[in-house]
Design an enzyme around this catalytic site. Structure first.
Site, short mmCIF file in Angstrom:
data_model
loop_
_atom_site.label_atom_id
_atom_site.label_comp_id
_atom_site.label_asym_id
_atom_site.label_seq_id
_atom_site.Cartn_x
_atom_site.Cartn_y
_atom_site.Cartn_z
N HIS A 221 -9.03 -4.03 -1.50
CA HIS A 221 -8.04 -3.17 -0.78
C HIS A 221 -8.25 -1.73 -1.06
O HIS A 221 -8.42 -1.02 0.19
CB HIS A 221 -6.65 -3.57 -1.48
CG HIS A 221 -5.46 -2.58 -0.92
ND1 HIS A 221 -4.43 -3.16 -0.18
CD2 HIS A 221 -5.45 -1.45 -1.01
CE1 HIS A 221 -3.78 -2.15 0.13
NE2 HIS A 221 -4.33 -1.00 -0.27
N GLU A 222 -8.68 -1.35 -1.92
CA GLU A 222 -8.92 0.25 -2.26
C GLU A 222 -10.18 0.74 -1.58
O GLU A 222 -10.13 1.71 -1.03
CB GLU A 222 -8.97 0.66 -3.87
CG GLU A 222 -7.82 0.39 -4.68
CD GLU A 222 -6.59 1.05 -3.95
OE1 GLU A 222 -6.38 1.91 -3.29
OE2 GLU A 222 -5.53 0.44 -4.05
N HIS B 267 -10.01 1.42 1.95
CA HIS B 267 -9.59 2.88 2.48
C HIS B 267 -10.80 3.58 2.73
O HIS B 267 -10.82 4.76 3.50
CB HIS B 267 -8.53 3.41 1.30
CG HIS B 267 -7.45 2.89 1.32
ND1 HIS B 267 -6.23 3.19 2.16
CD2 HIS B 267 -6.63 2.22 0.24
CE1 HIS B 267 -4.99 2.68 1.84
NE2 HIS B 267 -5.35 1.89 0.84
N CYS C 257 1.06 -1.10 -0.03
CA CYS C 257 -0.09 0.18 -0.15
C CYS C 257 0.76 1.11 0.00
O CYS C 257 2.05 1.31 0.82
CB CYS C 257 -0.82 -0.15 1.16
SG CYS C 257 -2.04 1.53 1.22
#
Ligand code: NI
Length: 177
Positions: A142-143, A146, A100
């Protein structure tokens, strides 16, 4: 414009982001252009708006070409995804290495759903509705994490498989982080 990338420890990275209310605005276009410039400069596979200090539900990912930080990963279509919703298609999860831009110089093994459906909007407000699997599904999860204030180290189940990229993968071109 390339913007500074916030690093883990910054309180705003752990906050939930707000939904985008208006599409097709100059402000949204500028945000996405800055995210694109910043992601490219750092060779990222994706980036989320909170990583450049904007707590809105906007992520971009993919590149239509091979990524230097993940040279063995399949190509993921270049996508802007706003106000996303992710739904696993079944219970199966698989493990994979992640890094990341907000956790520079490190990699860890993270379990993610193998197959997902994701929906949301592009920058003009046109709906996106896709199914994805494998690396593509991993990048989206994953994105979007955030946007809920979650960084991948918080998902690691085996901390013995979390460490410095230079030690774990010395062959990778990772000079930027
Ligand atoms: Ni990230």
């Amino acid at each position: 414009m390339i913007r500074p990338i916030l690093k883990m420890g910054e309180p705003s990275l752990f906050e939930a982001s707000a939904k985008v209310e208006e599409f097709g605005t100059p402000e949204l276009r500028e945000l996405i252009a800055d995210m694109e410039d910043t992601m490219k400069a750092a060779n990222g596979a994706g980036i989320a708006a909170p990583q450049i200090g904007v707590n809105l539900q906007v992520v971009i990912f993919g590149s239509d070409e091979i990524n230097l930080r993940y040279p063995d990963a399949p190509v993921v279509p270049r996508t802007t995804l706003i106000n996303p919703v992710i739904e696993p298609l079944d219970d199966e999860k698989e493990e994979g290495w992640e890094g990341c831009l907000s956790v520079p110089g490190m990699r860890g093994v993270v379990p993610r759903y193998t197959r997902i459906r994701y929906t949301g909007f592009d920058e003009q407000g046109q709906p996106i509705d896709r199914e994805a699997e494998g690396f593509h599904a991993r990048v989206v999860q994953h994105e979007c994490d955030h946007l809920w204030g979650i960084l991948y180290p918080m998902r690691i189940e085996d901390m013995s498989r979390f460490g410095y990229t230079s030690v774990l993968f010395p062959e990778l071109d990772d000079a930027d982080d």
